[in-house]
Scaffold this motif. Structure first.
Motif, PDB file in Angstrom:
ATOM      1  N   ARG A 289       4.689  -6.708  -8.279  1.00  0.00           N
ATOM      2  CA  ARG A 289       4.745  -6.945  -9.725  1.00  0.00           C
ATOM      3  C   ARG A 289       3.431  -7.512 -10.260  1.00  0.00           C
ATOM      4  N   ASN A 290       2.730  -8.310  -9.450  1.00  0.00           N
ATOM      5  CA  ASN A 290       1.478  -8.939  -9.880  1.00  0.00           C
ATOM      6  C   ASN A 290       0.231  -8.166  -9.460  1.00  0.00           C
ATOM      7  N   ASN A 291       0.415  -6.990  -8.859  1.00  0.00           N
ATOM      8  CA  ASN A 291      -0.736  -6.210  -8.417  1.00  0.00           C
ATOM      9  C   ASN A 291      -1.457  -5.592  -9.614  1.00  0.00           C
ATOM     10  N   PRO A 292      -2.803  -5.659  -9.672  1.00  0.00           N
ATOM     11  CA  PRO A 292      -3.530  -5.105 -10.830  1.00  0.00           C
ATOM     12  C   PRO A 292      -3.416  -3.592 -10.959  1.00  0.00           C
ATOM     13  N   LYS A 293      -3.010  -2.905  -9.892  1.00  0.00           N
ATOM     14  CA  LYS A 293      -2.868  -1.454  -9.942  1.00  0.00           C
ATOM     15  C   LYS A 293      -1.441  -1.010 -10.250  1.00  0.00           C
ATOM     16  N   VAL A 294      -0.573  -1.966 -10.555  1.00  0.00           N
ATOM     17  CA  VAL A 294       0.844  -1.640 -10.781  1.00  0.00           C
ATOM     18  C   VAL A 294       1.284  -2.214 -12.117  1.00  0.00           C
ATOM     19  N   ASN A 295       2.048  -1.425 -12.848  1.00  0.00           N
ATOM     20  CA  ASN A 295       2.649  -1.878 -14.102  1.00  0.00           C
ATOM     21  C   ASN A 295       4.164  -1.989 -13.904  1.00  0.00           C
TER      22      ASN A 295
ATOM     23  N   LYS B 101       0.835  -1.213   0.000  1.00  0.00           N
ATOM     24  CA  LYS B 101       0.000   0.000   0.000  1.00  0.00           C
ATOM     25  C   LYS B 101       0.865   1.257   0.000  1.00  0.00           C
ATOM     26  N   ARG B 102       1.938   1.211   0.749  1.00  0.00           N
ATOM     27  CA  ARG B 102       2.829   2.375   0.813  1.00  0.00           C
ATOM     28  C   ARG B 102       3.425   2.685  -0.560  1.00  0.00           C
ATOM     29  N   VAL B 103       3.817   1.645  -1.283  1.00  0.00           N
ATOM     30  CA  VAL B 103       4.402   1.842  -2.611  1.00  0.00           C
ATOM     31  C   VAL B 103       3.345   2.314  -3.608  1.00  0.00           C
ATOM     32  N   ILE B 104       2.146   1.706  -3.565  1.00  0.00           N
ATOM     33  CA  ILE B 104       1.086   2.092  -4.506  1.00  0.00           C
ATOM     34  C   ILE B 104       0.669   3.540  -4.273  1.00  0.00           C
ATOM     35  N   ASP B 105       0.586   3.958  -3.016  1.00  0.00           N
ATOM     36  CA  ASP B 105       0.270   5.363  -2.719  1.00  0.00           C
ATOM     37  C   ASP B 105       1.327   6.289  -3.313  1.00  0.00           C
ATOM     38  N   LEU B 106       2.587   5.879  -3.217  1.00  0.00           N
ATOM     39  CA  LEU B 106       3.668   6.686  -3.791  1.00  0.00           C
ATOM     40  C   LEU B 106       3.535   6.783  -5.312  1.00  0.00           C
ATOM     41  N   LEU B 107       3.279   5.652  -5.970  1.00  0.00           N
ATOM     42  CA  LEU B 107       3.140   5.639  -7.427  1.00  0.00           C
ATOM     43  C   LEU B 107       1.928   6.443  -7.879  1.00  0.00           C
ATOM     44  N   PHE B 108       0.841   6.379  -7.094  1.00  0.00           N
ATOM     45  CA  PHE B 108      -0.377   7.122  -7.432  1.00  0.00           C
ATOM     46  C   PHE B 108      -0.145   8.630  -7.321  1.00  0.00           C
ATOM     47  N   GLU B 109       0.556   9.057  -6.287  1.00  0.00           N
ATOM     48  CA  GLU B 109       0.772  10.490  -6.070  1.00  0.00           C
ATOM     49  C   GLU B 109       1.762  11.069  -7.073  1.00  0.00           C
ATOM     50  N   THR B 110       2.823  10.327  -7.381  1.00  0.00           N
ATOM     51  CA  THR B 110       3.854  10.859  -8.277  1.00  0.00           C
ATOM     52  C   THR B 110       3.515  10.659  -9.748  1.00  0.00           C
ATOM     53  N   ARG B 111       2.794   9.582 -10.072  1.00  0.00           N
ATOM     54  CA  ARG B 111       2.468   9.222 -11.464  1.00  0.00           C
ATOM     55  C   ARG B 111       3.740   9.127 -12.303  1.00  0.00           C
ATOM     56  N   GLN B 112       4.791   8.582 -11.683  1.00  0.00           N
ATOM     57  CA  GLN B 112       6.059   8.392 -12.368  1.00  0.00           C
ATOM     58  C   GLN B 112       6.459   6.926 -12.313  1.00  0.00           C
ATOM     59  N   ALA B 113       7.279   6.516 -13.277  1.00  0.00           N
ATOM     60  CA  ALA B 113       7.849   5.173 -13.281  1.00  0.00           C
ATOM     61  C   ALA B 113       9.130   5.192 -12.445  1.00  0.00           C
ATOM     62  N   LEU B 114       9.156   4.403 -11.363  1.00  0.00           N
ATOM     63  CA  LEU B 114      10.260   4.443 -10.415  1.00  0.00           C
ATOM     64  C   LEU B 114      10.961   3.084 -10.348  1.00  0.00           C
ATOM     65  N   THR B 115      12.289   3.125 -10.197  1.00  0.00           N
ATOM     66  CA  THR B 115      13.064   1.908  -9.998  1.00  0.00           C
ATOM     67  C   THR B 115      12.947   1.473  -8.533  1.00  0.00           C
ATOM     68  N   PRO B 116      13.305   0.219  -8.219  1.00  0.00           N
ATOM     69  CA  PRO B 116      13.286  -0.216  -6.816  1.00  0.00           C
ATOM     70  C   PRO B 116      14.145   0.664  -5.910  1.00  0.00           C
ATOM     71  N   GLU B 117      15.271   1.151  -6.430  1.00  0.00           N
ATOM     72  CA  GLU B 117      16.132   2.014  -5.629  1.00  0.00           C
ATOM     73  C   GLU B 117      15.445   3.354  -5.328  1.00  0.00           C
ATOM     74  N   GLN B 118      14.747   3.899  -6.316  1.00  0.00           N
ATOM     75  CA  GLN B 118      14.030   5.159  -6.102  1.00  0.00           C
ATOM     76  C   GLN B 118      12.872   4.982  -5.121  1.00  0.00           C
ATOM     77  N   ILE B 119      12.207   3.841  -5.188  1.00  0.00           N
ATOM     78  CA  ILE B 119      11.122   3.550  -4.242  1.00  0.00           C
ATOM     79  C   ILE B 119      11.677   3.445  -2.823  1.00  0.00           C
ATOM     80  N   ASN B 120      12.832   2.801  -2.691  1.00  0.00           N
ATOM     81  CA  ASN B 120      13.455   2.650  -1.381  1.00  0.00           C
ATOM     82  C   ASN B 120      13.849   4.011  -0.804  1.00  0.00           C
ATOM     83  N   ASP B 121      14.367   4.894  -1.647  1.00  0.00           N
ATOM     84  CA  ASP B 121      14.761   6.225  -1.176  1.00  0.00           C
ATOM     85  C   ASP B 121      13.546   7.062  -0.780  1.00  0.00           C
TER      86      ASP B 121
END
Length: 287
Positions: A118-124, A81-101
């Protein structure tokens, strides 16, 4: 995870050692000052009551490390949920390292989190970066209108909410301009967006037509207003109030005269030609 815990424990020990050293230094400094005060009677009372130095404040690294540790020890669902919230707010494609930071979720070190994300329907996931995936890939109001016009039967607003950040404002703007309708579903209480396009051909089922024609409306407007209120709608008129005001002013309502329906001839222009059953029993002269 173990290395992080070891680093945190080691840092705590170093902090305790430094604190004890500083405390002993402060104690020695205070005792030496007291001795000098005894040997010098001319010292002022204010200097004799001088307080010992305050303990040294360390940085917030300990709290930060504890916060990171609590995030990485959280359940997989909470980290997702924490990662999906981040992706939803930024609307950017992020690497694992950027997500960790950005949110301290280490997908590379936690296989369960990585696979679930990777298998979440809300994540590409394109093999390198993660990005948010909405149900409808829309970017602006123009694309939103094009999509709604493709569905004469309507599109659920809940399926449009996460398309892009300002989609709800654009829906209200399209409604205000008369390009779409926003109607509520009485069963689910959810809004449905319909295209307001006169060129759109809407097919109505025969069962619905029969149901519509089989409904007999009340003859009195008061009964109609009561039925509207029962179904959660506000009537545009208030017949009871109007009649009460008329009685106060001594105005008697005029009886309604039943008008004779004009006969329809072959020259009459029919506007309901799509309902031929209405004209089956017409008395057309010369037929």
């Amino acid at each position: 995870m173990a290395s992080l815990q070891e680093s945190l424990t080691k840092f705590k020990k170093q902090q305790e050692k430094c604190q004890s050293t500083l405390t002993s230094i402060a104690a020695k400094s205070g005792s030496s000052k007291a001795t000098s005060l005894k040997s010098t009677p001319s010292s002022t009372p204010s200097s004799a009551n001088a307080k010992s130095p305050a303990p040294v404040k360390f940085s917030n690294d300990t709290e930060r490390l504890q916060h990171i540790n609590s995030i990485r020890k959280a359940p997989v669902g909470a980290q997702i949920k924490r990662v999906i919230d981040l992706l939803f707010e930024t609307r950017q494609a992020l690497t694992p390292e950027q997500i960790n930071d950005a949110c301290y979720v280490d997908t590379n070190a936690n296989k369960a989190v990585f696979d679930s994300l990777r298998n979440n329907p809300k994540v590409n996931y394109d093999g390198k970066r993660f990005s948010y995936k909405s149900k409808h890939d829309l970017k602006d109001k123009k694309q939103l209108l094009v999509l709604i016009r493709k569905f004469p039967e309507g599109v659920a607003v809940i399926d449009l909410k996460d398309s892009y950040p300002n989609v709800m404002e654009d829906l209200q703007s399209l409604k205000a301009s008369g390009q779409i309708w926003l109607l509520s579903n009485f069963d689910s209480q959810e809004d449905i967006a319909y295209p307001n396009d006169p060129r759109t051909v809407i097919k109505v089922d025969d069962d619905l037509k029969q149901l519509f024609r089989g409904i007999e409306l009340p003859r009195d407007m008061i009964d109609i207003e009561k039925d509207l209120q029962k179904n959660g709608m506000k009537p545009a008129t208030n017949t009871a109030k109007r009649r009460a005001n008329a009685q106060v002013h001594g105005i008697t309502p005029k009886p309604k005269t039943k008008k004779k329906r004009p006969e329809i001839s072959k020259r009459t222009k029919l506007t309901n030609a799509h309902l031929p059953e209405l004209f089956q029993h017409l008395n057309v002269p010369g037929s």
